[in-house]
Design an enzyme around this catalytic site. Structure first.
Site, short mmCIF file in Angstrom:
data_model
loop_
_atom_site.label_atom_id
_atom_site.label_comp_id
_atom_site.label_asym_id
_atom_site.label_seq_id
_atom_site.Cartn_x
_atom_site.Cartn_y
_atom_site.Cartn_z
N HIS A 60 0.83 -1.21 0.00
CA HIS A 60 0.00 0.00 0.00
C HIS A 60 0.86 1.26 0.00
O HIS A 60 0.43 2.29 -0.52
CB HIS A 60 -0.94 -0.01 1.20
CG HIS A 60 -2.17 -0.83 0.98
ND1 HIS A 60 -3.44 -0.30 0.92
CD2 HIS A 60 -2.34 -2.17 0.80
CE1 HIS A 60 -4.33 -1.27 0.70
NE2 HIS A 60 -3.67 -2.42 0.63
N ASP A 61 2.04 1.20 0.58
CA ASP A 61 2.95 2.35 0.53
C ASP A 61 3.46 2.55 -0.89
O ASP A 61 3.37 3.65 -1.45
CB ASP A 61 4.11 2.13 1.49
CG ASP A 61 5.04 3.34 1.57
OD1 ASP A 61 4.55 4.48 1.42
OD2 ASP A 61 6.24 3.15 1.79
N SER A 70 4.81 7.46 2.91
CA SER A 70 3.70 8.40 3.11
C SER A 70 2.51 7.74 3.80
O SER A 70 1.72 8.42 4.47
CB SER A 70 3.27 9.01 1.77
OG SER A 70 2.88 8.00 0.85
N GLU A 82 -3.05 10.36 3.38
CA GLU A 82 -3.15 9.16 2.56
C GLU A 82 -3.74 7.99 3.35
O GLU A 82 -4.57 7.22 2.84
CB GLU A 82 -1.77 8.78 2.01
CG GLU A 82 -1.79 7.56 1.10
CD GLU A 82 -0.40 7.14 0.66
OE1 GLU A 82 -0.16 5.92 0.57
OE2 GLU A 82 0.43 8.02 0.41
N PRO A 155 -5.35 -0.52 -6.99
CA PRO A 155 -6.04 -1.73 -7.45
C PRO A 155 -7.14 -2.12 -6.47
O PRO A 155 -6.97 -2.00 -5.25
CB PRO A 155 -4.91 -2.77 -7.47
CG PRO A 155 -3.66 -1.98 -7.61
CD PRO A 155 -3.90 -0.71 -6.85
N HIS A 185 -1.00 -13.07 -1.35
CA HIS A 185 -2.19 -13.51 -0.64
C HIS A 185 -2.07 -14.94 -0.13
O HIS A 185 -3.01 -15.47 0.43
CB HIS A 185 -3.42 -13.38 -1.55
CG HIS A 185 -3.75 -11.96 -1.90
ND1 HIS A 185 -4.45 -11.61 -3.03
CD2 HIS A 185 -3.46 -10.79 -1.26
CE1 HIS A 185 -4.58 -10.29 -3.08
NE2 HIS A 185 -3.99 -9.78 -2.01
N ASP A 237 -5.91 -17.78 1.30
CA ASP A 237 -5.32 -18.95 0.66
C ASP A 237 -5.91 -20.20 1.31
O ASP A 237 -5.46 -20.62 2.38
CB ASP A 237 -3.80 -18.92 0.82
CG ASP A 237 -3.09 -19.99 0.00
OD1 ASP A 237 -3.77 -20.66 -0.81
OD2 ASP A 237 -1.87 -20.13 0.16
N SER A 240 -3.95 -23.06 3.39
CA SER A 240 -2.54 -22.73 3.66
C SER A 240 -2.39 -21.25 4.00
O SER A 240 -1.50 -20.58 3.50
CB SER A 240 -1.69 -23.09 2.44
OG SER A 240 -0.32 -22.83 2.67
N ASP A 245 3.67 -20.13 0.52
CA ASP A 245 3.94 -21.22 -0.41
C ASP A 245 3.17 -20.99 -1.71
O ASP A 245 2.45 -19.99 -1.86
CB ASP A 245 3.58 -22.58 0.21
CG ASP A 245 2.12 -22.69 0.65
OD1 ASP A 245 1.29 -21.89 0.17
OD2 ASP A 245 1.82 -23.57 1.48
#
Length: 322
Positions: A60-61, A70, A82, A155, A185, A237, A240, A245
């Site tokens: 995110h930075d 920021s 921000e 995104p 993720h 995930d 897991s 992985d």
């Protein structure tokens, strides 16, 4: 990670981030990286969800105005920083960064930037979840601007694959980087809030997203029932969620992606080819290395929009400009 993989990653680093340098603090603050690693390790022992939070914080930075810290600014509390953007909702790990900064300021006042601490903490978070070890080029300086509007084009979970590719390309990241950075993720959770549309009002033609494996749909709906508590969190995930992985890519291939943006990676020829490249017949021996490629993408993302030299500042505390 094997010696050969480590060598290739180091070779990539040395040739691709000329503005930054591995071991930047070796003379000015020789314990910088070990201090950050220790803080991350202790935080993880206290809270196993911290590694995913630190990894998300770094993304995110970097993805907004570059890797310049920021996202850490909290003062003055105007509501227009921000960090105040709804696109950053749920970000955590600020206390870990602040702890590392305080320890480093006591050892090396005014030397180590908050932006570098965020990048190092993300690498150490990956290591804490059995992911690859890799060198992080350092030498970033902290930015002097934090504006809520800068986060408007991040995104989003519901972005189409073409929009996702476009947003990543705008930051100098490839389709391969999109797949690999989404594979972060492999650790962490998401709230049912982000699955509501996918499960119950996907389109006029389908109540649920048809890309969800039919055997997985009732499982997701049981975890996130319609009109239920949207704040309930489930692993990103399946099977897991606490270990770094390649299972996340297996799930994406098989229709077991939890969020829409992950599933979208298998609905485009270019990104599907990247996912599939890690599962060839002789993939373990001759195919690309998921861990090596992930490390390279992290380094590439970590060089977006960096401030170096006399640009920016070295903050005394990470939550406020000097």
């Amino acid at each position: 990670m094997s010696w050969a993989v480590a060598f290739v990653v180091c070779l990539f680093i040395s040739t691709s981030t000329a503005q930054l340098q591995v071991g930047f603090y070796q003379n000015s603050c020789p314990n910088a990286e070990s201090v950050v690693a220790s803080v991350v390790r202790q935080a993880t022992l206290s809270d196993s969800t911290i590694p995913a939070a630190l990894l998300r914080l770094h993304f995110h930075d970097c993805i907004v105005q570059g890797c310049e810290g920021s996202i850490l600014i909290q003062s003055p509390a105007t509501g227009n920083l921000e960090k105040d953007s709804s696109n950053h909702a749920g970000l955590r790990g600020f206390d870990v960064i602040d702890n590392a900064k305080a320890q480093l300021e006591s050892q090396c006042p005014g030397i180590v930037s908050c932006a570098d601490i965020v990048a190092l903490a993300a690498r150490d978070a990956i290591t804490q979840t059995q992911g690859p070890q890799y060198d992080v080029p350092t030498g970033r300086r902290d930015g002097r601007v934090s504006n809520i509007a800068d986060a408007n084009n991040m995104p989003q979970v519901r972005d189409s694959i073409n929009v996702l590719k476009s947003k990543f390309a705008a930051k100098g990241l490839s389709d391969k980087d999109l797949v690999l950075l989404s594979a972060a993720h492999t650790i962490g959770t998401t709230a049912c809030f982000f699955l509501e549309n996918r499960l119950y009002s996907f389109s006029t033609n389908s109540q649920s997203d048809p890309s969800i494996n039919p055997s997985f749909l009732p499982e997701l709906q049981a975890q996130c029932p319609q009109n239920g508590n949207v704040n309930v969190r489930i692993p990103l995930d399946r099977g897991s969620g606490n270990i770094f992985d390649i299972q996340i890519l297996r799930n994406i291939r098989s229709g077991f992606a939890v969020i829409e943006s992950d599933a979208a990676l298998y609905q485009d020829d270019s990104t599907r080819a990247v996912v599939d490249s890690y599962f060839g017949l002789f993939g373990n021996l001759f195919g690309p290395s998921f861990e090596q490629d992930f490390a390279e993408s992290m380094v590439r993302m970590g060089s977006i929009g960096v401030r170096t030299g006399s640009d920016g500042e070295i903050r005394r505390v990470c939550s406020a400009f000097n």
